[in-house]
Design a protein around this motif. Structure first.
Motif, mmCIF file in Angstrom:
data_model
loop_
_atom_site.group_PDB
_atom_site.id
_atom_site.type_symbol
_atom_site.label_atom_id
_atom_site.label_comp_id
_atom_site.label_asym_id
_atom_site.label_seq_id
_atom_site.Cartn_x
_atom_site.Cartn_y
_atom_site.Cartn_z
ATOM 1 N N ARG A 215 34.414 25.546 28.501
ATOM 2 C CA ARG A 215 33.853 26.329 29.363
ATOM 3 C C ARG A 215 32.434 25.744 30.246
ATOM 4 O O ARG A 215 32.574 26.489 31.480
ATOM 5 C CB ARG A 215 32.310 26.968 28.475
ATOM 6 N N THR A 264 32.043 28.344 33.671
ATOM 7 C CA THR A 264 32.885 29.871 32.962
ATOM 8 C C THR A 264 31.614 30.837 31.933
ATOM 9 O O THR A 264 31.165 30.096 31.138
ATOM 10 C CB THR A 264 33.179 29.926 31.761
ATOM 11 N N LYS A 267 32.310 34.787 29.457
ATOM 12 C CA LYS A 267 33.711 34.375 28.442
ATOM 13 C C LYS A 267 33.616 35.675 27.096
ATOM 14 O O LYS A 267 33.855 35.552 26.267
ATOM 15 C CB LYS A 267 34.118 33.223 28.232
ATOM 16 N N VAL A 272 35.770 38.053 31.919
ATOM 17 C CA VAL A 272 35.460 36.239 32.812
ATOM 18 C C VAL A 272 34.972 36.218 33.897
ATOM 19 O O VAL A 272 35.648 36.369 34.665
ATOM 20 C CB VAL A 272 36.457 35.546 32.152
ATOM 21 N N TRP A 273 34.431 35.671 33.908
ATOM 22 C CA TRP A 273 33.404 34.901 35.240
ATOM 23 C C TRP A 273 34.005 33.112 35.190
ATOM 24 O O TRP A 273 33.094 32.282 34.148
ATOM 25 C CB TRP A 273 31.912 35.285 35.786
ATOM 26 N N ASN A 274 34.681 32.581 36.013
ATOM 27 C CA ASN A 274 34.849 31.405 36.576
ATOM 28 C C ASN A 274 33.980 30.715 38.072
ATOM 29 O O ASN A 274 34.200 31.877 38.552
ATOM 30 C CB ASN A 274 36.484 30.963 36.539
ATOM 31 N N THR A 363 35.626 31.160 42.978
ATOM 32 C CA THR A 363 34.488 32.021 42.475
ATOM 33 C C THR A 363 35.707 33.052 41.946
ATOM 34 O O THR A 363 35.837 33.523 42.303
ATOM 35 C CB THR A 363 32.850 32.559 42.224
#
Length: 541
Positions: A215, A264, A267, A272-274, A363
């Motif tokens: 993460r 991250t 999640k 899901v945000w990276n 992103t």
């Protein structure tokens, strides 16, 4: 030819060895001609023409000059032998090594009655250690991955040398010595017959960390890279009879590091945000130059512009040097009694081309089949020369050409005059009087146009490289079709660009008239950065 060996020496040790050789032979021949006028209409054969046009013919054949007529044969060959050895121990300790020896025909030279074809070796070795796989106690910590990988690489190349450059090959100068008869001359762009391969030796250390099942990831990279026998074109004095000389000009050293952070924050099953951000910085120094040489002119596109790219012993590489205004000890421009700036007679270091540092951010957010992503970077510092600014000044379209009161004329900002042995604030407009003609004459003068300093500006830039939005069609919608997956999307490349304040969109700092070591000067004939928008479709069957 390649031989591959793969053996488990023991239950814990794996052995891989590759042995081989590589031969590349490139052969190209070109024969072309042009003509006009047919003796017998309708018979298109070179034997039926009334006027054969040669590539060098300048007598009435201007329309054909761009056709690129050729009459040449070019052949290039390289031969290499190589080996790669990989050892692994229990899937957490690795040794990788390689060796290659190469011989290239571009280094072939004939002198002293002998043919000299120089072979050159290069190699690499690296170790990778993964403690999280070696020690079981990491299973109970928030650290899930650690990798430590030092390496050393030495690579050689001759890519900057073209076939026959080390041979005495002449040229056919058009119209010399007579108007309609071609002559034969020495090529003014020469390559040293004893030129050596360029070698880049790099020692680096890479560390990768993963936390909370990746993460959070953190990667660091530090390196030192030495370039020996740097191959580049150097401008030489015209009295030598040459324009440029391609040779090994010295040694440079680059040191830098990069830190990359991955997050991250969210999640889950639905979203899901990276995020991935990096910081990079590097510096190059000129460590060695040929004996007795303090600097080398790498690239000067126009001798009348007063600006060039240089390698200076002990300085950052590359730098811009150019003609400048004369200034007092406070940095103010010195003008004469007519209010016209005095110019220096020597070239001055105007700054490093490479940036102070670079920040990068990527992103992406995925939500129920939708993916929104973006990529951007910020380049801080460095300088570059934009000849567009000089042209706009000449035509009266630059900002400074309109930023004055016509009733008072143009007074050079931050300027001083020498009065009674001391410098006082200047109040005299250029040309000596408040005349619009004097202003126009000043900005269009060949003296100002040949000055390098005003063309050099801050290369800082912020760019949003790409923004995209895509949607994956659900699998159940495609279940009754022959399509396995289908994605549709919108994208925009370079939607937002912000330059430094003094760069009024003159040029993109990343454009250059020359590639390789000659970057740092942007011309007037290059296209500006393009902004594009589009739709894409991806399908698998």
């Amino acid at each position: 030819m390649l031989l591959n060996f793969d053996y488990d020496l023991t239950e814990d040790i794996n052995f891989k060895l590759n042995l081989g050789n590589n031969i590349q032979d490139s052969y190209r021949t070109a024969r072309s001609m042009g003509c006009s006028g047919l003796a017998v209409p309708g018979w298109y054969d070179i034997r039926n023409v009334s006027n054969v046009i040669q590539a060098s013919n300048t007598n009435g054949a201007q329309l054909y000059d761009n056709l690129g007529f050729e009459n040449n044969t070019i052949r290039q060959r390289s031969i290499a032998g190589f080996a790669n050895l990989d050892l692994s121990f229990r899937d957490y300790l690795y040794l990788n090594s390689s060796f290659r020896i190469e011989e290239s025909s571009v280094l072939s030279t004939t002198f002293d009655g002998e043919v000299h074809n120089k072979s050159y070796p290069y190699y690499s070795i690296g170790v990778s250690f993964i403690p999280t796989k070696a020690f079981s106690f990491f299973n109970d910590t928030f650290v899930n991955f650690i990798k430590i990988a030092p390496s050393y690489t030495r690579g050689g190349n001759t890519s900057a040398i073209s076939p026959y450059e080390t041979s005495e090959v002449g040229i056919i100068p058009s119209g010399y010595p007579y108007n309609t008869i071609s002559g034969y001359g020495i090529n003014p762009s020469q390559t040293n017959r004893n030129i050596k391969p360029e070698f880049v030796s790099t020692a680096d250390l890479n560390v990768q960390l993963g936390f909370l099942k990746d993460r959070i990831t953190l990667e660091g990279f530090v390196y030192q890279s030495d370039t020996e026998n740097l191959i580049t074109n150097a401008n030489v004095s015209n009295t030598s009879g040459l324009n440029t000389l391609r040779d090994n000009v010295g040694k440079t050293r680059m040191r830098g590091f990069e830190v990359d952070l991955g997050l991250t924050p969210i999640k889950s099953a639905g979203i899901v945000w990276n995020i991935r951000a990096s910081y990079a910085m590097s510096r190059s120094k000129v460590l060695e130059l040929p004996e007795g040489v303090a600097e080398v002119n790498i690239y000067t596109p126009y001798t009348n512009r007063g600006i060039g790219v240089y390698a200076v012993l002990g300085e950052d590489f590359p730098i811009l040097k150019g003609t400048t205004f004369q200034r007092d000890d406070q940095g103010r421009i010195i003008v004469d009694s007519n209010g016209t700036p005095l110019l220096s007679t020597e070239l001055t270091n105007l700054g490093r081309v490479t940036p102070d540092y670079t920040l990068t951010l990527n992103t992406s957010v995925k939500f129920k089949g939708f993916t929104l992503s973006g990529s951007m970077d910020y380049r801080k510092g460095g300088v570059f020369s934009t000849l567009t600014k000089s042209l706009l000044t000449f035509t009266g379209a630059a900002e400074e050409t309109g930023d004055f009161d016509r009733s008072q004329g143009y007074i050079v900002p931050n300027s001083v005059q020498l009065v009674n042995g001391g410098y006082v604030t200047n109040s005299t407009p250029v040309g000596g009087s408040a005349s619009y003609a004097n202003v126009a004459n000043y900005f269009t003068s060949s003296t100002l146009q040949s000055l390098g300093e005003p063309t050099v500006i801050d290369a800082t830039a912020f760019k949003v490289r790409e923004i995209s939005l895509s949607y994956d069609i659900p699998k159940n919608v495609l279940a009754t079709t022959f399509v396995n997956s289908l994605t549709i999307g919108l994208y925009s490349r370079n939607p937002f660009i912000v330059y430094a304040k003094e760069n009024r969109n003159y040029s993109d700092p990343e454009t250059a008239l020359s590639n390789g070591n000659g970057f740092g000067i942007a011309g007037t004939g290059q296209y500006p950065t393009q902004r594009s928008f589009g739709v894409n479709l991806k399908a698998s069957f």
